[in-house]
Design a protein around this motif. Structure first.
Motif, short mmCIF file in Angstrom:
data_model
loop_
_atom_site.label_atom_id
_atom_site.label_comp_id
_atom_site.label_asym_id
_atom_site.label_seq_id
_atom_site.Cartn_x
_atom_site.Cartn_y
_atom_site.Cartn_z
N GLU A 140 -0.82 10.16 6.89
CA GLU A 140 -0.53 8.64 6.33
C GLU A 140 0.53 7.83 7.28
OE1 GLU A 140 -2.61 6.88 4.69
OE2 GLU A 140 -3.53 8.56 3.41
N ARG A 141 1.07 8.71 7.96
CA ARG A 141 2.23 8.19 9.04
C ARG A 141 3.20 7.37 8.15
NH1 ARG A 141 -0.83 7.01 14.53
NH2 ARG A 141 -1.83 8.95 14.87
N VAL A 142 3.72 8.03 6.98
CA VAL A 142 4.91 7.24 6.32
C VAL A 142 5.87 8.05 6.24
CG1 VAL A 142 3.16 5.72 5.05
CG2 VAL A 142 3.77 8.14 4.21
N ALA A 178 4.76 20.63 -2.74
CA ALA A 178 5.40 20.14 -1.60
C ALA A 178 4.47 20.01 -0.41
CB ALA A 178 6.74 20.93 -1.58
N THR A 179 3.65 21.12 -0.31
CA THR A 179 2.50 21.03 0.89
C THR A 179 1.73 19.65 0.76
OG1 THR A 179 2.60 23.41 1.05
CG2 THR A 179 0.82 22.16 2.18
N ASP A 180 1.41 19.27 -0.27
CA ASP A 180 0.43 18.12 -0.32
C ASP A 180 0.97 16.72 0.15
OD1 ASP A 180 -1.32 19.80 -1.64
OD2 ASP A 180 -0.63 19.46 -3.63
N ALA A 181 2.41 16.82 -0.35
CA ALA A 181 3.21 15.56 0.15
C ALA A 181 3.47 15.56 1.57
CB ALA A 181 4.52 15.40 -0.66
N ALA A 182 3.62 16.77 1.92
CA ALA A 182 3.88 16.92 3.64
C ALA A 182 2.87 16.52 4.24
CB ALA A 182 4.55 18.47 3.71
N VAL A 183 1.65 16.82 3.83
CA VAL A 183 0.45 16.74 4.49
C VAL A 183 -0.02 15.13 4.60
CG1 VAL A 183 -2.16 16.58 4.50
CG2 VAL A 183 -0.86 18.81 4.33
N GLN A 184 0.46 14.46 3.36
CA GLN A 184 0.45 13.04 3.11
C GLN A 184 1.33 12.35 4.03
OE1 GLN A 184 0.78 13.10 -1.26
NE2 GLN A 184 -0.67 11.21 -1.14
N ASP A 211 1.03 -1.32 0.11
CA ASP A 211 -0.04 -0.02 0.00
C ASP A 211 0.96 1.43 0.00
OD1 ASP A 211 -2.06 1.84 -0.07
OD2 ASP A 211 -2.72 1.28 2.21
N VAL A 212 1.29 1.63 -1.22
CA VAL A 212 2.18 2.72 -1.16
C VAL A 212 1.67 4.17 -1.35
CG1 VAL A 212 4.15 3.58 -2.82
CG2 VAL A 212 3.72 1.28 -2.47
N VAL A 213 2.04 5.21 -0.62
CA VAL A 213 1.50 6.42 -0.73
C VAL A 213 2.04 7.29 -1.83
CG1 VAL A 213 1.16 8.54 0.40
CG2 VAL A 213 1.10 6.31 1.83
N THR A 214 1.33 7.54 -2.72
CA THR A 214 1.73 8.35 -4.01
C THR A 214 0.98 9.77 -4.04
OG1 THR A 214 0.03 7.59 -5.31
CG2 THR A 214 1.73 6.18 -5.22
N ALA A 215 1.61 10.48 -4.94
CA ALA A 215 1.14 11.78 -5.36
C ALA A 215 1.56 12.30 -6.83
CB ALA A 215 1.94 12.83 -4.41
N PRO A 240 5.69 5.55 -11.71
CA PRO A 240 6.41 6.31 -10.73
C PRO A 240 7.82 6.98 -11.20
CG PRO A 240 6.73 3.81 -10.54
CD PRO A 240 5.72 4.07 -11.57
N VAL A 241 7.88 8.06 -11.07
CA VAL A 241 8.93 8.96 -11.66
C VAL A 241 9.91 9.39 -10.50
CG1 VAL A 241 7.67 9.41 -13.90
CG2 VAL A 241 7.58 10.91 -11.80
N GLY A 242 9.50 9.60 -9.32
CA GLY A 242 10.41 10.24 -8.35
C GLY A 242 10.09 10.01 -6.85
N ILE A 243 10.60 10.39 -6.02
CA ILE A 243 10.15 9.96 -4.71
C ILE A 243 10.57 11.22 -3.60
CG2 ILE A 243 12.38 8.90 -3.94
CD1 ILE A 243 10.72 6.94 -2.31
N ILE A 244 9.77 11.63 -2.74
CA ILE A 244 10.03 12.41 -1.74
C ILE A 244 9.92 12.01 -0.34
CG2 ILE A 244 7.60 13.51 -1.51
CD1 ILE A 244 8.90 16.36 -1.44
N THR A 245 11.01 12.08 0.55
CA THR A 245 10.98 11.62 1.66
C THR A 245 11.23 12.67 2.95
OG1 THR A 245 13.28 11.62 1.96
CG2 THR A 245 12.15 9.72 0.90
N GLU A 246 10.93 12.40 4.08
CA GLU A 246 11.10 13.07 5.16
C GLU A 246 12.23 13.92 5.05
OE1 GLU A 246 8.57 10.97 8.92
OE2 GLU A 246 10.70 10.05 8.41
N GLY A 247 13.45 13.09 5.05
CA GLY A 247 14.64 13.58 4.81
C GLY A 247 14.92 14.77 3.55
N THR A 248 14.12 14.62 2.51
CA THR A 248 13.95 15.53 1.56
C THR A 248 13.53 16.67 2.29
OG1 THR A 248 13.36 13.74 -0.16
CG2 THR A 248 13.23 16.08 -0.74
N PHE A 249 12.39 16.86 2.70
CA PHE A 249 12.16 17.99 3.25
C PHE A 249 12.98 18.71 4.37
CE2 PHE A 249 7.72 16.09 2.45
CZ PHE A 249 7.26 17.20 1.61
N ALA A 250 13.94 17.88 5.17
CA ALA A 250 14.46 18.38 5.91
C ALA A 250 15.68 19.20 5.16
CB ALA A 250 15.12 17.46 6.91
#
Length: 308
Positions: A34-36, A24-30, A14-18, A47-57
């Motif tokens: 979703e606690r992922v 970026a705000t939309d992904a941050a809310v997800q 069950d992958v969370v996608t955007a 799939p073309v890319g990924i954004i992570t908690e580390g990306t935001f930091a």
């Protein structure tokens, strides 16, 4: 055994996608709702890319506001992926080689099947998952130079100072030194079950009082055991008291110094023990009581002809 386990067996399906056009705000809310720890970015379902908690930091260090920033501007791309049929050992190697923690699973048609992260893989191969772990090929070779140890390594050093180096006496001093590698930490955690995150996870440890991963205290104490094992004769540990005075960093060189301070009779000795790091800071001190027996008659070493 691990090379027979397919990524598909342990991945999160069950992958969370955007969508790529999201901000970026939309992904941050997800991430929050979703606690992922990651969101896979898709373009027309692929799939073309990924954004992570580390990306935001990272991005927040360079931008004052991510609010309306397009995901395309901050996502990690091109996307590194793995096949569902790949083994989890292959996934570990890919994560380590690419220095990432999230690996989307994509089938032969390019469809997103799931995602595998260091979290899932740690349950199966904790001794393989850490980014900085040295491979066996990088380890110095074994060499047999003593009758009381099975092998030595070229990066280990041992010295013994005494009036008679064939026996133990008050005033004698033994020193043993080795670098505590990532492989040592991983192996110790696996064998003992002490998988405290402060020893194994860089990001987690960075938020603790230590600011970095540290060596298990008992592993540091093991350097004392290594020095005692090389005293003249067969050393049998009877007791050990230790005080941990400072953390020992992973990758630091630890040196144990064991000074014989008292003969207790019956071939027993009291020994002051100290461990220092590469900058000669005392990280551990205490004392031990050991029994020194005569070495057994020399016998061929088991596996003496085997080369690692």
């Amino acid at each position: 055994m691990h090379d027979t386990i397919a990524v598909a067996e342990i991945m999160v399906a069950d992958v969370v996608t955007a969508p790529l056009e999201a901000i970026a705000t939309d992904a941050a809310v997800q991430l929050h709702e979703e606690r992922v720890s990651s969101v896979v970015v898709t373009d027309d379902g692929s799939p073309v890319g990924i954004i992570t908690e580390g990306t935001f930091a990272t991005e927040l260090c360079h931008r004052s506001d991510l609010g309306e920033t397009p995901l395309a501007d901050v996502m990690s791309a091109p996307l590194e992926t793995v096949s569902p049929d790949a083994s989890i050992v292959d996934a570990v190697e890919q994560l380590r080689d690419d220095e990432i923690e999230h690996l989307p699973v994509v089938d032969g048609s390019g469809d997103l099947s799931g995602i595998v992260t260091t979290t899932e893989l740690t349950y199966y191969v904790p001794h393989l998952i850490h980014q900085r772990r040295s491979s066996d090929a990088d380890r110095p070779p074994n060499r047999q130079v003593r009758t009381d140890t099975t092998y030595e390594r070229d990066d280990w050093t041992f010295t013994y100072h005494g009036s008679d180096e064939s026996s133990v006496d008050v005033g004698d001093v033994a020193r043993f030194s080795k670098t505590i590698s990532d492989g040592d930490i991983d192996a110790f955690a696996e064998v003992t079950g002490d998988t405290n995150r402060v020893h194994l996870e860089e990001a987690y440890a960075a938020e603790t009082r230590f600011g970095e991963r540290i060596v298990h205290g008992v592993l540091a104490n093991g350097i004392v055991s290594a020095a005692l094992a090389r005293l003249p004769g067969l050393t049998i540990y009877l007791s050990q008291k230790s005080s941990f005075l400072a953390p020992l960093s992973v990758g630091d060189r630890a040196t144990a110094e064991c000074a014989v301070t008292e003969a207790l009779g019956g071939s027993k000795y009291r020994i002051d023990t100290t461990v220092t790091d590469g900058s000669e800071t005392v990280v551990l001190e205490g004392d031990a009581v050991v029994l020194i027996d005569e070495l057994p008659d020399a016998a061929p070493l088991e596996g003496a002809s085997r080369k690692d």
